[in-house]
Scaffold this active site. Sequence first.
Site, PDB file in Angstrom:
ATOM      1  N   LYS A 184      -3.775   4.824   3.839  1.00  0.00           N
ATOM      2  CA  LYS A 184      -4.593   3.614   3.976  1.00  0.00           C
ATOM      3  C   LYS A 184      -4.979   3.345   5.431  1.00  0.00           C
ATOM      4  O   LYS A 184      -6.146   3.257   5.739  1.00  0.00           O
ATOM      5  CB  LYS A 184      -3.883   2.425   3.346  1.00  0.00           C
ATOM      6  CG  LYS A 184      -4.026   2.452   1.831  1.00  0.00           C
ATOM      7  CD  LYS A 184      -2.795   2.083   1.077  1.00  0.00           C
ATOM      8  CE  LYS A 184      -2.925   2.473  -0.392  1.00  0.00           C
ATOM      9  NZ  LYS A 184      -1.656   2.395  -1.109  1.00  0.00           N
ATOM     10  N   TRP A 202       3.142  -3.395  -6.545  1.00  0.00           N
ATOM     11  CA  TRP A 202       3.992  -2.537  -5.720  1.00  0.00           C
ATOM     12  C   TRP A 202       5.399  -3.094  -5.596  1.00  0.00           C
ATOM     13  O   TRP A 202       6.378  -2.361  -5.690  1.00  0.00           O
ATOM     14  CB  TRP A 202       3.354  -2.316  -4.351  1.00  0.00           C
ATOM     15  CG  TRP A 202       1.990  -1.698  -4.490  1.00  0.00           C
ATOM     16  CD1 TRP A 202       0.801  -2.255  -4.158  1.00  0.00           C
ATOM     17  CD2 TRP A 202       1.695  -0.403  -5.055  1.00  0.00           C
ATOM     18  NE1 TRP A 202      -0.230  -1.395  -4.472  1.00  0.00           N
ATOM     19  CE2 TRP A 202       0.290  -0.259  -5.017  1.00  0.00           C
ATOM     20  CE3 TRP A 202       2.464   0.629  -5.581  1.00  0.00           C
ATOM     21  CZ2 TRP A 202      -0.360   0.889  -5.485  1.00  0.00           C
ATOM     22  CZ3 TRP A 202       1.823   1.767  -6.045  1.00  0.00           C
ATOM     23  CH2 TRP A 202       0.432   1.887  -5.997  1.00  0.00           C
ATOM     24  N   ASP A 224       7.396  -2.900   2.773  1.00  0.00           N
ATOM     25  CA  ASP A 224       6.394  -1.924   2.374  1.00  0.00           C
ATOM     26  C   ASP A 224       5.093  -2.366   3.050  1.00  0.00           C
ATOM     27  O   ASP A 224       4.476  -3.343   2.651  1.00  0.00           O
ATOM     28  CB  ASP A 224       6.247  -1.937   0.842  1.00  0.00           C
ATOM     29  CG  ASP A 224       5.125  -1.015   0.353  1.00  0.00           C
ATOM     30  OD1 ASP A 224       4.421  -0.416   1.191  1.00  0.00           O
ATOM     31  OD2 ASP A 224       4.960  -0.906  -0.886  1.00  0.00           O
TER      32      ASP A 224
END
Length: 378
Positions: A214, A119, A190
């Site tokens: 999530k 990511w 993030d």
Amino acid sequence: MTTDTKELSNRSAAVTATSGKHNFNSGPSILPKEVFEEAAQGVLNFNGSGLSILEIGHRTKLFGAVIEEAIATLKELMQLDSEHEVLFLHGGASTQFFQVPMNLLDGNAVAAYTDTGIWGSKAIKEAKLFGSVDVVCSSKAENYTYLPKNFVLDKAKHAYVHITSNETVYGTQWHDLSPFYNSGVPVVADMSSDILSRQLDFNRFDLIYAGAQKNIGAAGVNVVVVNKRCLGKVTRALPSMMDYRAHIEASSLLNTPPVFAIYVCMLTLRWLKNFGGIAAAEKLNNQKAELMYQTVDALPIFKGTVAKEDRSTMNACFVATNEELEKEFLALCEKEGMVGVKGYRTVGGFRVSMYNALPLESVKAMTDLMKHFAQTKG
Ligand SMILES: *Cc1c(COP(=O)(O)O)cnc(C)c1O
């Protein structure tokens, strides 16, 4: 188990899906059972209105109450100050990979990025489209199995530093954020896979973003928490939909927002508040992670893939001593209703995701299965 622990786990078991499956999916992932039930009811008849949540206007009072509660509850759970705004935006966390530099990084400026996994490296690639990127640390050479802590941040040079607070694929998590906070460089995180899972001083971040699927709710929306003071400093012209200020001004109703996804977020946030907030979630998450890693470490046929001090409480990654055993264990998991256990292809082995809504019972079931498997193979 202490009474405290018992009570927590009973509460989580009572509100979580018990369809006979244990859901360890990495995202979209498990949500509380009562959220599924309420969301289903809302599709049929939202709040007794005789209308479905799917057929009401986003500027109606009915939906206004939903988004207001979602924003207010998130602010309360995260204890945000008045400088921090909450936005519900489209495009998933991946859109934030470019929306962040678009809003915060001028063409001639430099941002610091930490390369700690898939990511982070995607975020780096997108940021380069808008300004200069200084990759201040990277664990790529070691297949992202640890968090590199030898970075140097420079207040005079770096417009911000970008971190992935929890690396969902490789299973690392920054446990000590003070080197970032104390650098004097604005911090952008993030937090897609660990937001609301542990207590942090969220006001110390200039910007936090997270795909909802999530730990916050349903796929299709992402949450952005932004300090207003850091906006309006870049010189480029921004399309309205990309401009955080335009979304703040419109209270996340600049255009039609993902109505149903926001509704599911609101229900999940309400659930978390009733559960005891982030503090209660953190306690349970630590218990789950402890049990999981203790088991991995105690059984010689399994091996954790991440440096112990950097292990994630959300995503536990481990392998078996050989590929044949991995196949066998995955087949056993499937047979026992353990869902989403296969590791990402670049890591192999297993990944057990343990988000807020996962009950301790599911981790117990998993670790019992691991012990049983180790016995039959030992
Ligand atoms: C899942 C995830 C993403 C990607 O989210 P999308 O909503 O699919 O764009 C980004 N960062 C992290 C840390 C993630 O776990």
